[in-house]
Write an enzyme that holds these catalytic residues in place. Structure first.
Site, PDB file in Angstrom:
ATOM      1  N   ASP A 234     -17.247   7.129  -1.029  1.00 42.59           N
ATOM      2  CA  ASP A 234     -15.925   6.998  -0.412  1.00 42.59           C
ATOM      3  C   ASP A 234     -15.642   8.342   0.268  1.00 42.59           C
ATOM      4  OD1 ASP A 234     -13.254   6.390   0.194  1.00 42.59           O
ATOM      5  OD2 ASP A 234     -12.552   6.404  -1.885  1.00 42.59           O
TER       6      ASP A 234
ATOM      7  N   ARG B 140     -13.560  -8.527   1.909  1.00 41.22           N
ATOM      8  CA  ARG B 140     -12.143  -8.283   1.615  1.00 41.22           C
ATOM      9  C   ARG B 140     -11.340  -9.555   1.892  1.00 41.22           C
ATOM     10  NH1 ARG B 140     -10.292  -3.073   1.698  1.00 41.22           N
ATOM     11  NH2 ARG B 140      -8.439  -4.089   0.876  1.00 41.22           N
TER      12      ARG B 140
ATOM     13  N   HIS C  72      -7.572   0.923  -6.240  1.00 39.54           N
ATOM     14  CA  HIS C  72      -7.757   0.089  -5.040  1.00 39.54           C
ATOM     15  C   HIS C  72      -8.438  -1.211  -5.494  1.00 39.54           C
ATOM     16  CE1 HIS C  72      -7.996  -1.092  -1.010  1.00 39.54           C
ATOM     17  NE2 HIS C  72      -8.803  -0.198  -0.492  1.00 39.54           N
TER      18      HIS C  72
ATOM     19  N   GLN D 100     -10.413  -3.681  -3.060  1.00 39.54           N
ATOM     20  CA  GLN D 100     -11.682  -3.141  -2.585  1.00 39.54           C
ATOM     21  C   GLN D 100     -12.803  -3.408  -3.585  1.00 39.54           C
ATOM     22  OE1 GLN D 100     -12.363  -1.359   0.426  1.00 39.54           O
ATOM     23  NE2 GLN D 100     -14.409  -1.899  -0.270  1.00 39.54           N
TER      24      GLN D 100
ATOM     25  N   CYS E   2     -16.778   2.018   1.076  1.00 41.01           N
ATOM     26  CA  CYS E   2     -15.560   1.198   1.239  1.00 41.01           C
ATOM     27  C   CYS E   2     -14.981   1.314   2.640  1.00 41.01           C
ATOM     28  CB  CYS E   2     -14.527   1.582   0.188  1.00 41.01           C
ATOM     29  SG  CYS E   2     -14.029   3.303   0.257  1.00 41.01           S
TER      30      CYS E   2
ATOM     31  N   ARG F  83       0.871  -1.196   0.000  1.00 40.82           N
ATOM     32  CA  ARG F  83       0.000   0.000   0.000  1.00 40.82           C
ATOM     33  C   ARG F  83       0.893   1.225   0.000  1.00 40.82           C
ATOM     34  NH1 ARG F  83      -5.268   1.647   3.586  1.00 40.82           N
ATOM     35  NH2 ARG F  83      -6.117   0.137   2.115  1.00 40.82           N
TER      36      ARG F  83
HETATM   37  N1   CP Z   1     -11.362   0.181   2.710  1.00 42.87           N
HETATM   38  C1   CP Z   1     -10.076   0.053   3.097  1.00 42.87           C
HETATM   39  O1   CP Z   1      -9.176  -0.230   2.307  1.00 42.87           O
HETATM   40  O2   CP Z   1      -9.881   0.261   4.424  1.00 42.87           O
HETATM   41  P1   CP Z   1      -8.482   0.421   5.177  1.00 42.87           P
HETATM   42  O3   CP Z   1      -7.893   1.732   4.727  1.00 42.87           O
HETATM   43  O4   CP Z   1      -8.844   0.422   6.629  1.00 42.87           O
HETATM   44  O5   CP Z   1      -7.587  -0.723   4.813  1.00 42.87           O
HETATM   45  N1  NVA Z   2     -10.001   6.870  -1.304  1.00 42.07           N
HETATM   46  C1  NVA Z   2      -9.645   6.452   0.032  1.00 42.07           C
HETATM   47  C2  NVA Z   2      -9.886   5.000   0.201  1.00 42.07           C
HETATM   48  C3  NVA Z   2      -9.650   4.491   1.600  1.00 42.07           C
HETATM   49  C4  NVA Z   2      -9.830   3.011   1.714  1.00 42.07           C
HETATM   50  C5  NVA Z   2      -8.201   6.810   0.319  1.00 42.07           C
HETATM   51  O1  NVA Z   2      -7.362   6.645  -0.570  1.00 42.07           O
HETATM   52  O2  NVA Z   2      -7.911   7.261   1.427  1.00 42.07           O
END
Ligand code: CP
Ligand code: NVA
Length: 298
Positions: A217, A285, A128, A131, A257, A101
Site C-alpha cells: 500500500d 471492489r 478499510h 478493500q 490496493c 469515508r
Molecule cells: N483502494 C482504494 O480505496 O482506492 P480509492 O482511494 O481510489 O477509493
Molecule cells: N492506506 C491508504 C489506502 C488508500 C486506498 C490511505 O489511507 O490513503
C-alpha cells in the site's frame, strides 16, 4: 440493522456469506434476479479523495436498483462543523443507507449509531474493510481457499489496510506477515486484539520467503502528507520488486490496493508484470461491495 464498520466487528459467518455472494454477483453481473435496493437512495459521504471506492459504490448501488447520492464532506454542513450525530440523524430520516469515508473510526461508528440506517465504512484511518474483502475474493479466485496461505504485507504496516488484514487473518485462518520498520508496525495492543497468526518483522526477506501473496500500500496514507519526507526515509527499501518476488513462492500473487506510487512501495516492472491481478482487485471492489449492500438490507 446491519453495518459494515470494520473487519474486526464483522462476524465470521457474515464475512463468509459476503465472500460467497460476491462470487455470484460477479458471475451474474447484468442479469441479477432481484434488485434489493429498488426505490432506495444511498448517500456516499466522502471526507477524503477516492477513485475506486466512489466509482464502485456508485455503480454498485445503481446496479442493485438504488440511487447513489455522492456528497463531498466539504460541500455539506459537516465540513463547516455540524456534528456527525446531527448529520446522521438528518440522513437517517431521508435516506436508506450510507457509505462513509473519513478519518476517525469513531466517526463512522457514531454515524451508524445515530442514523439508524445501514452504514458502510469506505475507509477510515483505522480500517478499510471493503478493500480487504475484494482482495480476499481476488486471492480465492486465483489461489483457492485462503485458509493456510501466507500473506506478506510490505510497507506502512500500521495503516488502515494492514490493520484490516490483521483482523481478517484471525477470522479466516491464514498467516499474515507484516514487514515494516519498527515505527510502522502495528501497535502491540492491536495485535493482541486481532489474535491469529501474525508476524511483525523488520526482516523483509524473511517475511517474503515462501509467501503466497506479496501485498503493499502507499507509504503516505491520506491525512499523513505532512510526514511525507520522514516516511520516504524510514520506508526506503520496503519495496516489492523483482528480487523480493524471487523469494516468494513460485506463482505468488503481487497485490496493491491502489493508488500506486512506482519507485516507492513497488517498482514499475513488478507493478506492470502483475497489473492483471492488481486491476482485478479494483474490479472486485464492485462485486464484493454489491454483496455487502445486499447483505446489509437483507
Ligand atoms: N483502494 C482504494 O480505496 O482506492 P480509492 O482511494 O481510489 O477509493
Ligand atoms: N492506506 C491508504 C489506502 C488508500 C486506498 C490511505 O489511507 O490513503
Amino acid at each position: 440493522m446491519k453495518h459494515l464498520l470494520s473487519i474486526e466487528k464483522l462476524a465470521r459467518p457474515d464475512l463468509e456469506k459476503i465472500l460467497a455472494a460476491a462470487v455470484v454477483m460477479k458471475r451474474e453481473r447484468g442479469r441479477h434476479a432481484t434488485q434489493p435496493l429498488l426505490g432506495q437512495t444511498w448517500a456516499l459521504i466522502f471526507s477524503k479523495s477516492s477513485t475506486r471506492t466512489r466509482v464502485s459504490f456508485e455503480v454498485g448501488v445503481a446496479e442493485l436498483g438504488g440511487r447513489p447520492m455522492f456528497l463531498s464532506a466539504a460541500d455539506i454542513q459537516m465540513g463547516r462543523g455540524e456534528p456527525i450525530k446531527d448529520t446522521a440523524r438528518v440522513m437517517g430520516r431521508l435516506l436508506h443507507g450510507a457509505v462513509f469515508r473519513t478519518f476517525a473510526q469513531g466517526d463512522v461508528e457514531e454515524f451508524a449509531q445515530f442514523s439508524g440506517i445501514p452504514t458502510i465504512n469506505a475507509l477510515t484511518d483505522e480500517e478499510h474493510p471493503c478493500q480487504i474483502l475484494a482482495d480476499i475474493q481476488t486471492i480465492q479466485e486465483r489461489l483457492g481457499d485462503i485458509t493456510g496461505k501466507v500473506v506478506t504485507f510490505v510497507g506502512d504496516g500500521a495503516c488502515n489496510v494492514p490493520v484490516s488484514w490483521m483482523f481478517a487473518a484471525a477470522k479466516l485462518n491464514f498467516e499474515l506477515r507484516i514487514a515494516a520498520p519498527k515505527q510502522f508496525q502495528p501497535a502491540a495492543a492491536l495485535r493482541k486484539r486481532a489474535g491469529g497468526n501474525i508476524l511483525c518483522t523488520t526482516d523483509l526477506k524473511a517475511a517474503a520467503r515462501g509467501a503466497d501473496v506479496l501485498y503493499t500500500d502507499v507509504w503516505v496514507s491520506m491525512g499523513k502528507e505532512a510526514e511525507t519526507a520522514a516516511r520516504f526515509q524510514a520506508l526506503q527499501g520496503y519495496q516489492i520488486n523483482q528480487p523480493l518476488v524471487k523469494l516468494a513462492k513460485p506463482g505468488a500473487l503481487v497485490m496493491h490496493c491502489l493508488p500506486a506510487y512506482r519507485g516507492k512501495e513497488i517498482d514499475d516492472e513488478t507493478f506492470e508484470a502483475n497489473a492483471d491481478t492488481i486491476f482485478t482487485q479494483a474490479e472486485n471492489r464492485l462485486h464484493v461491495q454489491k454483496a455487502v449492500l445486499n447483505w446489509a438490507v437483507d
